[in-house]
Design an enzyme around this catalytic site. Structure first.
Site, PDB file in Angstrom:
ATOM      1  N   LEU A  90      18.716  14.407  24.948  1.00  0.00           N
ATOM      2  CA  LEU A  90      17.534  15.246  24.759  1.00  0.00           C
ATOM      3  C   LEU A  90      18.007  16.698  24.718  1.00  0.00           C
ATOM      4  O   LEU A  90      18.682  17.144  25.636  1.00  0.00           O
ATOM      5  CB  LEU A  90      16.558  15.038  25.918  1.00  0.00           C
ATOM      6  CG  LEU A  90      15.217  15.749  25.768  1.00  0.00           C
ATOM      7  CD1 LEU A  90      14.383  15.115  24.668  1.00  0.00           C
ATOM      8  CD2 LEU A  90      14.453  15.700  27.080  1.00  0.00           C
ATOM      9  N   HIS A 105      13.878   8.917  13.584  1.00  0.00           N
ATOM     10  CA  HIS A 105      13.861   7.772  14.494  1.00  0.00           C
ATOM     11  C   HIS A 105      13.579   6.511  13.674  1.00  0.00           C
ATOM     12  O   HIS A 105      12.698   6.529  12.814  1.00  0.00           O
ATOM     13  CB  HIS A 105      12.780   7.992  15.564  1.00  0.00           C
ATOM     14  CG  HIS A 105      12.757   6.904  16.571  1.00  0.00           C
ATOM     15  ND1 HIS A 105      13.660   6.840  17.616  1.00  0.00           N
ATOM     16  CD2 HIS A 105      11.983   5.798  16.677  1.00  0.00           C
ATOM     17  CE1 HIS A 105      13.423   5.749  18.330  1.00  0.00           C
ATOM     18  NE2 HIS A 105      12.409   5.097  17.785  1.00  0.00           N
TER      19      HIS A 105
HETATM   20  C1  GRF Z   1      19.552   6.184  12.495  1.00  0.00           C
HETATM   21  O1  GRF Z   1      19.028   4.905  12.592  1.00  0.00           O
HETATM   22  C2  GRF Z   1      18.575   7.198  12.980  1.00  0.00           C
HETATM   23  O2  GRF Z   1      17.265   6.783  12.825  1.00  0.00           O
HETATM   24  C3  GRF Z   1      18.931   7.318  14.413  1.00  0.00           C
HETATM   25  O3  GRF Z   1      20.339   7.184  14.436  1.00  0.00           O
HETATM   26  C4  GRF Z   1      20.729   6.339  13.393  1.00  0.00           C
HETATM   27  C5  GRF Z   1      21.849   6.902  12.604  1.00  0.00           C
HETATM   28  O4  GRF Z   1      22.982   7.033  13.357  1.00  0.00           O
HETATM   29  N1  GRF Z   1      18.387   8.486  15.008  1.00  0.00           N
HETATM   30  P1  GRF Z   1      24.333   7.309  12.556  1.00  0.00           P
HETATM   31  O5  GRF Z   1      24.017   8.335  11.519  1.00  0.00           O
HETATM   32  O6  GRF Z   1      24.777   6.030  11.974  1.00  0.00           O
HETATM   33  O7  GRF Z   1      25.285   7.822  13.603  1.00  0.00           O
END
Ligand code: GRF
Length: 198
Positions: A90, A105
């Protein structure tokens, strides 16, 4: 040496993991599908692949954990927007950046959000709840996990044969479109001086 970053909006990206979201943005900016430039990438983990992806694109990459160090770095970069991209902490938003920090998200918030709800935990919970639909949400950040005004939501079906990884892949394809769209929307709002509550 970092590449010059002249096109607005200037963006800082914070990522804890593999950086697929970052890669999508880097690729779209490079081939002209998205306006803006990534001025810097930071991670709370030294081994985050996101840092390596940034360096490969000539983008400044820093491992930073302490929020005050993160904000000093962001202010030094003088970015227009801060993008959380798979960032698992956070980040308390300082007043100067209220309404300028976005998060993506992998669910249709407000469902399946909050602390501990990330990655496959989200998709497993959607499947366990028997939902026919899932998707992703891009929202402004305040000081609560997965809270703040929603900018964009994209929906995908949940199929009977889905597993958490297959659903995650379908949602991620929607994320790849939704994040650039939300960045453009927020940047236009700010340019037009339409200050909306975060
Ligand atoms: C995605 O699913 C996004 O929604 C979430 O983290 C994921 C991506 O992580 N917040 P990364 O880009 O593969 O590290």
């Amino acid at each position: 040496m970092a590449t010059p970053c002249a096109q607005r909006p200037r963006l800082a990206v914070l990522a804890s993991g593999t950086g697929r979201t970052l890669q999508n943005l880097l690729d779209r900016i490079a081939d002209g599908r998205m306006r803006g430039c990534i001025a810097g990438v930071s991670s709370d983990r030294a081994d985050a692949f996101a840092l390596q992806r940034a360096l490969e694109f000539g983008v400044e990459a820093r491992m930073l954990k302490d929020p005050s160090a993160i904000w000093s770095w962001i202010e030094e970069l003088d970015v227009d927007l801060v993008l959380l991209a798979g960032y698992l902490r956070l980040l308390p938003v300082i007043p100067e950046y209220e309404g300028r920090v976005l998060n993506i998200h992998p669910s249709l918030l407000p469902e399946f959000g909050g602390k501990g709800m990330y990655g496959e935990h989200v998709h497993a919970a959607v499947l366990a709840a028997g939902r026919a639909e899932s998707g992703c949400t891009v929202h402004l950040c305040n000081n609560v996990y997965d809270d703040g005004r929603i900018l964009v939501q994209a929906r995908v079906p949940v199929l009977p044969e889905d597993t958490a990884p297959s659903l995650a892949a379908r949602v991620f394809a929607a994320e790849a479109e939704a994040y650039p769209a939300a960045i453009a929307i927020r940047w236009h709002e700010l340019q037009a001086g339409r200050e909306q509550p975060a």
